[in-house]
Design a protein around this motif. Sequence first.
Motif, mmCIF file in Angstrom:
data_model
loop_
_atom_site.group_PDB
_atom_site.id
_atom_site.type_symbol
_atom_site.label_atom_id
_atom_site.label_comp_id
_atom_site.label_asym_id
_atom_site.label_seq_id
_atom_site.Cartn_x
_atom_site.Cartn_y
_atom_site.Cartn_z
ATOM 1 N N ASP A 317 0.825 -1.221 0.000
ATOM 2 C CA ASP A 317 0.000 0.000 0.000
ATOM 3 C C ASP A 317 0.855 1.265 0.000
ATOM 4 O O ASP A 317 0.622 2.181 0.783
ATOM 5 N N TYR A 318 1.861 1.273 -0.871
ATOM 6 C CA TYR A 318 2.741 2.441 -1.002
ATOM 7 C C TYR A 318 2.082 3.396 -1.994
ATOM 8 O O TYR A 318 1.804 3.035 -3.123
ATOM 9 N N GLU A 319 1.813 4.614 -1.527
ATOM 10 C CA GLU A 319 1.081 5.556 -2.393
ATOM 11 C C GLU A 319 2.015 6.335 -3.312
ATOM 12 O O GLU A 319 3.094 6.751 -2.889
ATOM 13 N N TYR A 331 -3.679 8.759 -8.547
ATOM 14 C CA TYR A 331 -3.062 8.212 -7.336
ATOM 15 C C TYR A 331 -3.131 6.691 -7.418
ATOM 16 O O TYR A 331 -4.181 6.145 -7.764
ATOM 17 N N SER A 333 -1.971 2.883 -5.415
ATOM 18 C CA SER A 333 -1.420 2.206 -4.240
ATOM 19 C C SER A 333 -0.606 1.038 -4.776
ATOM 20 O O SER A 333 -1.128 0.181 -5.477
ATOM 21 N N ASN A 335 1.756 -2.322 -4.572
ATOM 22 C CA ASN A 335 2.211 -3.491 -3.813
ATOM 23 C C ASN A 335 3.259 -4.161 -4.686
ATOM 24 O O ASN A 335 2.962 -4.520 -5.827
ATOM 25 N N SER A 352 -0.427 -2.136 -9.259
ATOM 26 C CA SER A 352 -0.829 -0.782 -8.868
ATOM 27 C C SER A 352 -2.342 -0.646 -8.964
ATOM 28 O O SER A 352 -2.919 -0.944 -10.007
ATOM 29 N N ILE A 355 -6.346 4.521 -6.822
ATOM 30 C CA ILE A 355 -7.067 4.964 -5.611
ATOM 31 C C ILE A 355 -7.432 6.449 -5.734
ATOM 32 O O ILE A 355 -7.653 7.111 -4.727
ATOM 33 N N LYS A 359 -8.896 8.743 -2.861
ATOM 34 C CA LYS A 359 -8.021 9.811 -2.371
ATOM 35 C C LYS A 359 -8.771 11.143 -2.375
ATOM 36 O O LYS A 359 -8.745 11.880 -1.386
#
Length: 604
Positions: A317-319, A331, A333, A335, A352, A355, A359
């Motif tokens: 969940d790295y934005e 945007y 997220s 993994n 990816s 989001i 957001k």
Amino acid sequence: MKSVTSSLSEPPVNDAPLAPCADWNGLGASEHFVQFYERDDFLAKSVAGFIGSGLNNGDSAIVIATADHRQSIEVNLALEGVDVSAAKSASRYIPLDAAETLAKFMVDGSPDERLFQQVIGGLVERTLATGAPLRAFGEMVALLWAKGNSSVAIRLEEMWNGLAKGHTFSLFCAYPMRGFSGHENGVPFAHICKEHSRVFPAESYGLETDSDRRLRTIASLQQRANSLEAEIAERNEAESKLAESRRELSDFLENALDGVHRVAPDGTVLWANRAELELLGYSAHEYVGHSIAEFHADQDVIADVLDRLKKGEKLRDYEARMKCKDGTIRYVSINSTVYRQGDKFVHTQCISRDITERKFASQLLEQKVAERTAQLEEMVAELEAFSYSISHDMRSPLRGMQGYARSLLDDYCDKLDAEAIERLERIERASTRLDQLVRDVLAYTKISQGKIQLAPVDLKRLIADILHQDPAFQEARSSISIKEVSHTVLGHEAYLAQCLSNLIANALKFVAPGESPRVRIRTERIDGNVRVTVSDSGIGIDPEQRDRIFEMFGRVYSEKEYPGTGIGLAIAKKAVSKMGGQIGFACPAGQGTDFWFTLCGVFQ
Ligand code: ADP
């Protein structure tokens, strides 16, 4: 492979000898045979047997071979009793280099018929012109085969056969057996065999001269061929299952709803699925092969992503913000993990998820919450200001009521009956209580509204002052013990005094009827903070009332049982929180209550 095994398992026709030929003299004058071999020394011996028996019978010989082979053939010829030098000088033995000879008639990678006739045909003719029979050995075909050019090798075999139609000579070809592994060689192998009048298997199977042992060898070869075929069938099935599961997996990835892509260690996009391309609006060639950094809005973010992955981290969940082809930002997220072979970073496997809507929704929500909070804060401030002014304004009429009730009691006492006096005393008590209530509310709102400056406060001195200045504490001084109070805190002296006074007053007040209070004050350092504890031996607090007692008017007992306004702890809590601390209490079983608060300590 089928053709390989069928050729090998065919029974020898007309009792033809297996290699090495036991009697090279028994060969026909225009045989074109092929010898497969495993070891070079076997080949050298076999060729020397063929050429040597010819030379010993007065024949001529041409050997077109590699330098190594020529050398070992000549060693073996000497063992066969041939005087190689004499044969060479008499031009009865003509050794030629295979590669050089081949180069003379190859044009654009294929043997040229005309040049072949010129070079090889001419040589054969000249040699035959002596009148002696001719034996030739050639491995130019083997050189072509070794380069993977099987059709060209077969073409050359055909040219030799063509040449043999017009001239009588026997020709020995040889191929290393290792050049035929792999089932794709089955058909060309059969073709090679077809081009020859005799086929000699490699030495592992060709040494048997006894017919019973020969049959056993053939049976064993048939068994091996069968098991190889079964193995190949199994492999084919496993391969087709593997191919099917690969197709399923790639379909799953290609049609996944989330974007999936792979990135090389240098940041180049190696592959991306449909969802990823649709998310950003690029075609495959606009995305794949480019640096992933080109599609990130924040360079430090993608640098960090690759850095973490190289260090072996898994990203969850790295934005990140990605740039779409139409210039908009989305945007995602991320993994991601790294696919490694051993220690080698092969590529990232990155999913990816878009989001953007989420957001925007959460940004909108945050903005709304901030607006509402600001509105609420404004309302609270207005209410506090309002209640402060009301409370303040209420005190003068209250004091008037108190004053008039007292003056009536003092000045007209003898003119009033007992009931009137009792009612006046009630008015005085009620207005005194109301005044106390108003004072507490005022104190609370003052603390709530005030902006404070924190400064070091010496707790030892402050507690001594509080106990000294308040007459109620003076009276109960013997019940109060102070332990290890030697700390300085960052606080506001007046608020701290108010807070401590309220806690000490409660500790003295909430004791069972007939019991004497025992109060203990202590301070202790906890990391960077100082905790102040006021412990008593009183009635304790029902855990169910835990949350209530810090609220305004959060009283548990009636006014008659324990007098008070129910604001003391609310004031203490507000004061502590204004000074950046925390407040709470604990009730050690049957031992009263420990009220505590913590503030930032000042340590030397
Ligand atoms: P007040 O003391 O005026 O009643 P506070 O706000 O100071 O109001 O306290 C709220 C309530 O918390 C009290 O009415 C009492 O029930 C409880 N309380 C406070 N301090 C103590 C204590 N030391 N021991 C037992 N109960 C306490």
